[in-house]
Design a protein around this motif. Sequence first.
Motif, PDB file in Angstrom:
ATOM      1  N   ASP A 352      -3.876  -4.209   0.665  1.00  0.00           N
ATOM      2  CA  ASP A 352      -4.823  -5.213  -0.053  1.00  0.00           C
ATOM      3  C   ASP A 352      -3.978  -6.553  -0.015  1.00  0.00           C
ATOM      4  OD1 ASP A 352      -2.795  -4.724  -1.886  1.00  0.00           O
ATOM      5  OD2 ASP A 352      -3.982  -3.554  -3.147  1.00  0.00           O
ATOM      6  N   ASN A 368      -4.017  -9.596  -5.366  1.00  0.00           N
ATOM      7  CA  ASN A 368      -4.337  -8.320  -4.753  1.00  0.00           C
ATOM      8  C   ASN A 368      -3.686  -7.312  -5.706  1.00  0.00           C
ATOM      9  OD1 ASN A 368      -1.379  -7.698  -4.344  1.00  0.00           O
ATOM     10  ND2 ASN A 368      -1.495  -9.633  -3.019  1.00  0.00           N
ATOM     11  N   SER A 375      -2.993  -0.053  -5.253  1.00  0.00           N
ATOM     12  CA  SER A 375      -3.718  -0.323  -4.070  1.00  0.00           C
ATOM     13  C   SER A 375      -4.847   0.873  -3.718  1.00  0.00           C
ATOM     14  CB  SER A 375      -2.806  -0.768  -2.955  1.00  0.00           C
ATOM     15  OG  SER A 375      -1.801  -1.716  -3.461  1.00  0.00           O
TER      16      SER A 375
END
Length: 404
Positions: A352, A368, A375
């Motif tokens: 990400d 992110n 993630s």
Amino acid sequence: MGRADRTFLSSRVARTRISASAAAAQRARELRAAGVDIIELAQGEPDFNTPEHVIEAATRAMREGQTHYTQVDGTPALKAAIIAKFKRENGLDYKPENISAGAGGKQILHNILMATLDPGDEVVIPAPSWVAYADITHYAGGTAVWVPTQPQNGFKITPNELEQAITPRTKWLMLNSPSNPSGAVLSAAELRGLAAVLERHPHVWTISDDMYEHVLFDGRKFATLAAEAPQLASRIFTVNGCSKTYAMTGWRLGYGAGPVELVRAMARLQAQSSLNPSSVSQAAAVAALNGPQDIVRERNAIFQSRRDALVKRLKTVPGLACEPPEGAFYVYVSCAGWIGKKTPQGKRLETDADVTTWLLESGLALPNGAGYGLSPYFRVSFAAEQALLDRACDRLAAAAATLK
Ligand SMILES: Cc1ncc(COP(=O)(O)O)c(C=O)c1O
């Protein structure tokens, strides 16, 4: 770097990272300064102004001479307003000696962890969570224990996951509802389920971070652990503040309530760092907490309508997935469908962080998911005008269309 090189700086500095949202916002500022057209949805603060009556109260306080040092962890007037707030909104009874005010909820969290953690002590942090929890834990010398939550459980830690995460070294559980970044909201029943586990582990204390208490959608009722599990009151610290509720991020005024001995220890530490929170901000907070609350509800309705429009658009972007958040002003968007794809520049998106770096090149600054401990996701803040959110969605759709 002269003498202050890595050998001169303390290990504390190395343990303390810059947050994902601050990094994304900073990069956006740099690119903008270089003339690039960037939409930044990384900020974690309401785009509204502080209510007028609060600004007037602060001005009056300055004119009346409230410009001096005050009691370290809050004036009697502020503590009274905080006590009244906890009673009115949460049904909780506190005395002034249970109350701690500081320069933002962040300082309160910092004080709590600095006052209680020794090396080896563990803090259980459901992932995804606001990254500051882990960073302050490390700063204070403790160990962050991330516990991944499941999207199918609405990103909420389950009693079983909590049970598994607790060790003899666990000192704190961090709870944050509504959650930054997932928007998950713990119901009263869910809190009681977690409380049943905590009852079996008397060495574990809980921080309830209620910072987004008033950003709550679809008529949900706010619940907080101290009210749902009074039997645990002697080991709960509830954190709140003026930043998100009253659009007062810059005033730096946060507060909390908990056991007297801990409140005293926190004041001792604060006395050796920043001393009292700004006298003017304290007067402003008194006005915010004691004043009319309808503006809070009006703004919440605006957040809800933005959420609805944003989620609707995001759901149409190929490769992205999200559910409407139950509270707070963020959508936690899965970009799993983009991982493994190739950008027009020939770069394969592996993480990400790759996704948000590439999106930045496409004119969109977003933090992110790795920064929040889970993630592959990115976070979109909807504390921004609808037109900007629409343009951001246009860019996401255009970016998606170029992936192979
Ligand atoms: C979950 C959470 N808790 C606490 C805070 C601290 O806010 P402040 O220090 O402005 O009171 C923030 C700010 O972003 C937050 O997201």
